[in-house]
Design a protein around this motif. Structure first.
Motif, PDB file in Angstrom:
ATOM      1  N   ALA A   1       7.401  13.302 -14.668  1.00  0.00           N
ATOM      2  CA  ALA A   1       6.900  13.193 -13.390  1.00  0.00           C
ATOM      3  C   ALA A   1       7.647  12.374 -12.227  1.00  0.00           C
ATOM      4  CB  ALA A   1       5.381  12.850 -13.490  1.00  0.00           C
ATOM      5  N   THR A   2       7.121  12.545 -10.947  1.00  0.00           N
ATOM      6  CA  THR A   2       7.820  11.823 -10.038  1.00  0.00           C
ATOM      7  C   THR A   2       7.272  10.219  -9.750  1.00  0.00           C
ATOM      8  OG1 THR A   2       6.390  12.841  -8.479  1.00  0.00           O
ATOM      9  CG2 THR A   2       8.688  13.609  -8.608  1.00  0.00           C
ATOM     10  N   HIS A   3       6.087  10.048 -10.610  1.00  0.00           N
ATOM     11  CA  HIS A   3       5.747   8.763 -10.515  1.00  0.00           C
ATOM     12  C   HIS A   3       5.307   8.359 -11.937  1.00  0.00           C
ATOM     13  CE1 HIS A   3       5.424   8.606  -6.163  1.00  0.00           C
ATOM     14  NE2 HIS A   3       4.472   9.815  -6.278  1.00  0.00           N
ATOM     15  N   GLY A   4       5.492   6.991 -12.424  1.00  0.00           N
ATOM     16  CA  GLY A   4       4.766   6.762 -13.652  1.00  0.00           C
ATOM     17  C   GLY A   4       5.807   6.963 -14.739  1.00  0.00           C
TER      18      GLY A   4
ATOM     19  N   GLY B   1       6.805  17.072 -10.890  1.00  0.00           N
ATOM     20  CA  GLY B   1       6.442  16.627  -9.710  1.00  0.00           C
ATOM     21  C   GLY B   1       5.243  15.514  -9.754  1.00  0.00           C
ATOM     22  N   ASP B   2       4.547  15.540  -8.709  1.00  0.00           N
ATOM     23  CA  ASP B   2       3.243  14.661  -8.666  1.00  0.00           C
ATOM     24  C   ASP B   2       2.314  14.628  -9.819  1.00  0.00           C
ATOM     25  OD1 ASP B   2       4.285  13.028  -6.606  1.00  0.00           O
ATOM     26  OD2 ASP B   2       2.796  14.058  -5.248  1.00  0.00           O
ATOM     27  N   ALA B   3       2.099  15.946 -10.350  1.00  0.00           N
ATOM     28  CA  ALA B   3       1.196  15.958 -11.539  1.00  0.00           C
ATOM     29  C   ALA B   3       1.720  15.066 -12.664  1.00  0.00           C
ATOM     30  CB  ALA B   3       1.325  17.616 -11.919  1.00  0.00           C
TER      31      ALA B   3
ATOM     32  N   ASN C   1      11.092  19.831  -5.841  1.00  0.00           N
ATOM     33  CA  ASN C   1       9.683  20.272  -6.537  1.00  0.00           C
ATOM     34  C   ASN C   1       8.566  19.768  -5.312  1.00  0.00           C
ATOM     35  OD1 ASN C   1      10.286  21.209  -9.038  1.00  0.00           O
ATOM     36  ND2 ASN C   1      11.192  19.279  -9.510  1.00  0.00           N
ATOM     37  N   HIS C   2       8.757  18.934  -4.667  1.00  0.00           N
ATOM     38  CA  HIS C   2       7.695  18.560  -3.772  1.00  0.00           C
ATOM     39  C   HIS C   2       8.450  17.913  -2.419  1.00  0.00           C
ATOM     40  CE1 HIS C   2       4.021  16.901  -2.060  1.00  0.00           C
ATOM     41  NE2 HIS C   2       4.072  15.819  -2.779  1.00  0.00           N
ATOM     42  N   MET C   3       7.653  18.277  -1.383  1.00  0.00           N
ATOM     43  CA  MET C   3       8.452  17.674  -0.028  1.00  0.00           C
ATOM     44  C   MET C   3       7.916  16.459   0.473  1.00  0.00           C
ATOM     45  SD  MET C   3      11.233  18.898   1.667  1.00  0.00           S
ATOM     46  CE  MET C   3      10.721  17.897   2.964  1.00  0.00           C
ATOM     47  N   GLU C   4       6.809  15.956   0.075  1.00  0.00           N
ATOM     48  CA  GLU C   4       6.389  14.954   0.654  1.00  0.00           C
ATOM     49  C   GLU C   4       7.501  13.686   0.655  1.00  0.00           C
ATOM     50  OE1 GLU C   4       2.466  13.613  -0.825  1.00  0.00           O
ATOM     51  OE2 GLU C   4       1.965  12.361   0.680  1.00  0.00           O
ATOM     52  N   PRO C   5       7.332  12.860   1.852  1.00  0.00           N
ATOM     53  CA  PRO C   5       8.473  12.115   1.899  1.00  0.00           C
ATOM     54  C   PRO C   5       8.808  10.937   1.032  1.00  0.00           C
ATOM     55  CG  PRO C   5       7.134  12.233   4.049  1.00  0.00           C
ATOM     56  CD  PRO C   5       6.553  12.919   2.895  1.00  0.00           C
ATOM     57  N   ASP C   6       7.842  10.457   0.138  1.00  0.00           N
ATOM     58  CA  ASP C   6       8.132   9.542  -0.716  1.00  0.00           C
ATOM     59  C   ASP C   6       9.082  10.317  -1.884  1.00  0.00           C
ATOM     60  OD1 ASP C   6       5.698  11.188  -1.579  1.00  0.00           O
ATOM     61  OD2 ASP C   6       5.336  10.213  -3.248  1.00  0.00           O
ATOM     62  N   HIS C   7       9.379  11.533  -1.808  1.00  0.00           N
ATOM     63  CA  HIS C   7      10.244  12.224  -2.718  1.00  0.00           C
ATOM     64  C   HIS C   7      11.301  12.923  -1.754  1.00  0.00           C
ATOM     65  CE1 HIS C   7       7.305  11.433  -5.781  1.00  0.00           C
ATOM     66  NE2 HIS C   7       6.398  12.243  -4.999  1.00  0.00           N
ATOM     67  N   SER C   8      11.159  13.323  -0.606  1.00  0.00           N
ATOM     68  CA  SER C   8      12.183  13.743   0.055  1.00  0.00           C
ATOM     69  C   SER C   8      12.874  12.869   1.176  1.00  0.00           C
ATOM     70  CB  SER C   8      11.646  14.891   0.941  1.00  0.00           C
ATOM     71  OG  SER C   8      10.605  14.427   1.877  1.00  0.00           O
TER      72      SER C   8
ATOM     73  N   ILE D   1       0.818  -1.063  -0.135  1.00  0.00           N
ATOM     74  CA  ILE D   1       0.050  -0.087  -0.010  1.00  0.00           C
ATOM     75  C   ILE D   1       0.957   1.190  -0.058  1.00  0.00           C
ATOM     76  CG2 ILE D   1      -2.277  -0.942   1.106  1.00  0.00           C
ATOM     77  CD1 ILE D   1      -1.070  -0.297   3.766  1.00  0.00           C
ATOM     78  N   PHE D   2       0.435   2.218  -0.419  1.00  0.00           N
ATOM     79  CA  PHE D   2       0.947   3.493  -0.707  1.00  0.00           C
ATOM     80  C   PHE D   2       0.365   4.586   0.260  1.00  0.00           C
ATOM     81  CE2 PHE D   2       1.357   7.828  -2.860  1.00  0.00           C
ATOM     82  CZ  PHE D   2       2.522   8.057  -2.767  1.00  0.00           C
ATOM     83  N   GLU D   3       1.183   5.167   0.991  1.00  0.00           N
ATOM     84  CA  GLU D   3       0.793   6.338   2.102  1.00  0.00           C
ATOM     85  C   GLU D   3      -0.042   5.421   3.068  1.00  0.00           C
ATOM     86  OE1 GLU D   3      -1.712   9.257   0.249  1.00  0.00           O
ATOM     87  OE2 GLU D   3       0.219  10.509  -0.381  1.00  0.00           O
TER      88      GLU D   3
ATOM     89  N   ARG E   1      -6.539   6.297 -10.884  1.00  0.00           N
ATOM     90  CA  ARG E   1      -6.954   5.867  -9.568  1.00  0.00           C
ATOM     91  C   ARG E   1      -6.051   6.809  -8.606  1.00  0.00           C
ATOM     92  NH1 ARG E   1      -5.253   1.892  -5.976  1.00  0.00           N
ATOM     93  NH2 ARG E   1      -3.388   1.048  -7.512  1.00  0.00           N
ATOM     94  N   TYR E   2      -4.735   7.210  -9.069  1.00  0.00           N
ATOM     95  CA  TYR E   2      -3.756   8.148  -8.345  1.00  0.00           C
ATOM     96  C   TYR E   2      -4.507   9.467  -8.201  1.00  0.00           C
ATOM     97  CZ  TYR E   2       0.241  10.741  -7.222  1.00  0.00           C
ATOM     98  OH  TYR E   2       1.292  11.615  -6.692  1.00  0.00           O
ATOM     99  N   TYR E   3      -4.894   9.968  -9.158  1.00  0.00           N
ATOM    100  CA  TYR E   3      -5.756  11.304  -9.468  1.00  0.00           C
ATOM    101  C   TYR E   3      -6.795  11.394  -8.326  1.00  0.00           C
ATOM    102  CZ  TYR E   3      -7.347  15.764 -10.629  1.00  0.00           C
ATOM    103  OH  TYR E   3      -7.907  16.929 -10.718  1.00  0.00           O
TER     104      TYR E   3
ATOM    105  N   LEU F   1      -0.446  21.048  -5.380  1.00  0.00           N
ATOM    106  CA  LEU F   1      -0.797  19.961  -6.145  1.00  0.00           C
ATOM    107  C   LEU F   1       0.157  18.829  -5.522  1.00  0.00           C
ATOM    108  CD1 LEU F   1      -0.121  21.194  -9.856  1.00  0.00           C
ATOM    109  CD2 LEU F   1      -2.268  20.942  -8.788  1.00  0.00           C
ATOM    110  N   HIS F   2      -0.492  18.443  -4.581  1.00  0.00           N
ATOM    111  CA  HIS F   2      -1.409  18.461  -3.734  1.00  0.00           C
ATOM    112  C   HIS F   2      -0.824  18.864  -2.301  1.00  0.00           C
ATOM    113  CE1 HIS F   2      -0.133  14.365  -1.792  1.00  0.00           C
ATOM    114  NE2 HIS F   2       0.817  14.711  -2.890  1.00  0.00           N
ATOM    115  N   TRP F   3       0.536  19.385  -2.182  1.00  0.00           N
ATOM    116  CA  TRP F   3       0.745  19.850  -0.961  1.00  0.00           C
ATOM    117  C   TRP F   3       1.165  21.706  -1.284  1.00  0.00           C
ATOM    118  CZ3 TRP F   3       4.949  17.715   2.788  1.00  0.00           C
ATOM    119  CH2 TRP F   3       4.407  16.094   3.136  1.00  0.00           C
TER     120      TRP F   3
HETATM  121 FE1  FEO Z   1       2.858  13.656  -3.018  1.00  0.00          FE
HETATM  122 FE2  FEO Z   1       4.447  11.717  -4.644  1.00  0.00          FE
HETATM  123  O1  FEO Z   1       4.050  12.643  -3.121  1.00  0.00           O
END
Ligand code: FEO
Length: 398
Positions: free
Chosen positions: A224-227, A165-167, A79-86, A23-25, A194-196, A146-148
């Protein structure tokens, strides 16, 4: 790790696939894993574009070192501080203590909350600022929420590459192929939606603002940071994000049912069949006690019609249905046609609770008359269900 993947001249993908997390998050299932993308720009100055959650994964630091080839790392753009990137920032700082971190005012604020010690070097950038690296120039676009609040994008002007970033991101690991021209990238659409719907949807207005801001930016590639990395058809994810953020829906109906002993589920089965017989080509039935919320949200966000069916539980809304309704309220589902139904043993609360949900969410339209079944004889309400299905089929054709 023996591979470095070049995006374009001097720019490399340094992503890490997470195939082990379920699971993610700690809430969203990952049946196909998840790619956490980081990138390196090698120029007169070398720049790392975001890190990854797990710097131990896929020999991230070893690959970074390998591509740098003895050069120093000058900048780390966040570009984004959420821990999956930071998550990898500490490890990168340990390996390259001289690096200057680049971010905006909000980035700095959040970064300092996460770090054991404040980084020695931080370059604060504002919307539209540029950083010349040599042959390449980075241009920073602040795209908050987006989204932080700190989210931004970085554009390499000379090659039209947008680090977004996540976009435009998606669930799903990258199976060898990194670029859309190396795969059937449309296969990621379901996981992208689903991610969106799970993560970004609440901030759809801000997504539209960001897309407006990017209107004049000559984007040729999106990283992007995913996909996948989009270098053949960057318009494909942009078009989808615009459509989803605008809550444009497709002709189809989701029947979401919360049933304890099967009576309400039987109503849902009959309703699904009646919808098909009324000409609806796309009908998806989710038993909300079994389908993970993540997938229900994806389908609800895609289709125009939604039939909610539930029993009451101790007079209140059946908990799995309450979770779905609360999430729909939270992410701001709007402009949908909604029909209601449910079984009743003694309180009549199932349908009543759903009516209250709809009354509280004015951006959703009630279709037809809610159908309540007392006991379990579906034949008693069959005609009402068929009428409801017809009304729904008409409503979604608008
Ligand atoms: Fe909003 Fe991929 O973290």
């Amino acid at each position: 790790m023996g591979y470095n993947v070049q995006v374009t001249d001097g720019i490399y993908w340094l992503g890490v696939n997470d195939r082990r997390s379920f699971i993610f998050e700690r809430q969203w299932p990952l049946p196909k894993g998840m790619a956490h993308n980081s990138y390196l720009v090698v120029d007169d100055k070398c720049v790392l574009m975001d890190t990854v959650e797990n710097a131990e994964g896929m020999d991230y630091l070893g690959r970074l070192k390998g591509v740098l080839g003895g050069r120093k790392l000058d900048y780390l753009v966040i570009n984004h501080m959420e821990p999956d990137h930071s998550g990898g920032i500490d490890a990168v700082l340990r390996a390259y203590p001289e690096v200057t971190i680049v971010g905006n005012k909000k980035t700095r604020e959040i970064l300092y909350r996460y770090m054991a010690e404040e980084p020695e070097r931080f370059m604060e950038v504002a919307d539209g600022d540029a950083l010349k690296l040599g042959k390449y120039t980075l241009r920073f676009y602040l795209t908050p929420w987006l989204h932080w609040p700190e989210t931004m994008m970085t554009f390499v002007e000379e090659v039209g590459l947008l680090f977004s970033g996540d976009a435009f991101g998606s669930y799903g690991a990258l199976d060898g192929a990194v670029f859309d021209d190396e795969m059937d990238a449309t296969a990621y659409e379901g996981e992208m939606l689903r991610y969106y719907s799970n993560i970004v949807a609440k901030y759809s207005k801000q997504v539209l603002k960001a897309l407006d801001k990017l209107q004049g930016v000559p984007v040729k590639m999106i990283a992007a940071t995913h996909g996948p990395v989009w270098r053949k058809d960057p318009g494909w994810p942009v078009e989808r994000f615009r459509r989803w953020a605008s809550q444009e829906s497709e002709e189809g109906v989701v029947v979401a049912v919360g049933s304890m002993y099967g009576a309400t589920l039987t109503m849902g089965e009959l309703l699904a069949r009646a919808l098909v017989e009324s000409g609806v080509k796309k009908v998806i039935l989710h038993d909300v006690t079994k389908s993970h919320l993540s997938f229900v949200l994806r389908d609800v966000w895609r289709y125009r019609g939604l039939c909610l069916g539930a029993v009451a539980y101790n007079t209140e809304m059946f908990p799995p249905m309450a979770q779905l309704c609360d999430k729909l309220r939270h992410i701001g589902l709007a402009d949908r046609d909604v029909a209601l139904f449910g079984g009743c043993s003694w309180s009549g609360g199932g349908v009543n609770n759903l009516k209250r949900f709809l009354e509280d969410n004015k951006n959703l339209r009630l279709v037809g008359d809610p159908v309540e079944m007392k006991g379990r004889d579906v034949n008693v309400v069959e005609n009402d269900i068929r009428i409801l299905a017809k009304k729904m089929a008409e409503a979604i054709k608008r």
